[in-house]
Write a protein that holds these residues in place. Structure first.
Motif: not given
Length: 297
Positions: A61-62, A105-107, A127-128, A133-134
């Motif tokens: 996971d990034l 949150p992650a982008v 991806y989004s 997820d990452c």
């Protein structure tokens, strides 16, 4: 160092220190403005988790990687493989992620390049558009920073006269000059004109063990893709004994093509424009206990 070396492989080369362009703008559209601030690189997993036989349980996971490299909330870009647990198939990942911090949150601005089941061509997707997820799987070469504006190394190279691709050329120039001292760099570059040889891994992992480079190349699907291609690269001049993949570059585009960069196929007309930065730290995460050198091109 870079300018002098590039002129041996390209008809024209200019290297200078400039302000990083705003990477949130065209053609990049990244979730961070720059590639500056505590630059570091990470080599996660490795090709031995893919070949000769895949180890599907290798999932990362990034957001976790950002913490592992002591830069939570890092802006990360590079080249890797998707998590087949998430996608259900194998594919190329072009990671471009502003990882999560305590405040945000992650982008995820990543892309996936896979074989289109309909026509066996390239299917490039954000991806989004499908996933939240990452995660990634098996292997990745990542450049991380605070994603800040700042001074970067701008590299322009036009008209390839030598055999080496753009990334190999940069890496070998550094190796020749700095010798046993490893120098790592990462960032983004655009193939502005011309075409390039790109591969995409098939959706199914190989049922037969891939034991040689020839086996791997027969398994991979190769394409000629057209500019402009926006490439994310990580390179290390030489492996200081960590079983690194010393160079790895993935690209995306806004015309539906992308994957793993090998070489431009139009040396006379090719134009490269890159923004790179030397890394201060190198992290080796989940190094494969059993290794080999097959399939690292």
């Amino acid at each position: 160092v870079l300018q002098k070396g590039l002129k041996e492989n390209f008809a024209d080369a200019q290297v200078s220190v400039v302000d990083c362009p705003d990477l949130t703008k065209e053609p990049f559209k990244f979730p961070a403005k720059g590639i500056c601030g505590n630059p570091r690189i990470a080599d996660v997993g490795g090709v031995p988790y893919l070949i000769p036989v895949v180890k599907k349980e290798k999932v990362y996971d990034l957001n976790t990687v950002a913490k592992d490299i002591e830069l939570p909330g890092a802006f990360i870009l590079g080249a890797g493989a998707v998590s087949s647990k998430i996608l259900g198939v194998n594919a190329e990942l072009i990671p471009i992620v502003q990882t999560k911090s305590e405040k945000k949150p992650a982008v995820n601005g990543s892309y996936i390049a896979q074989i289109n089941p309909a026509d066996k061509g390239c299917l490039l997707e954000k991806y989004s558009s499908k996933y939240t997820d990452c995660e990634f799987g098996l292997l990745a070469n990542l450049y991380a920073s605070e994603g800040q504006p700042g001074k970067v190394i701008e590299v322009k190279a036009n008209g390839r006269t030598g055999e080496l691709n753009f990334v190999s050329c940069l890496r070998q120039i550094l190796e020749k000059h700095y010798g046993e001292k490893p120098v790592g760099m990462g960032g983004t570059f655009i193939i502005q004109k011309g075409k390039a040889k790109i591969h995409i891994m098939p959706p199914e992992f190989s049922a037969c063990p891939l034991n040689t480079d020839e086996d791997v190349n027969n398994w991979l699907k190769f394409f000629e893709m057209k500019a402009p291609l926006i490439c994310q690269t990580v390179l290390v001049s030489r492996d200081p004994g960590f079983d690194l993949r010393v160079e790895h570059t993935h690209c995306f585009s806004h015309h539906g093509e992308g994957g793993h960069y090998h070489q431009d196929t139009s040396p006379d007309s090719v134009q490269y424009l890159g923004y790179l930065l030397p890394a201060e730290l190198l992290f080796r995460i989940d190094r494969p206990p059993e290794t080999h050198l097959v399939g690292r091109d």
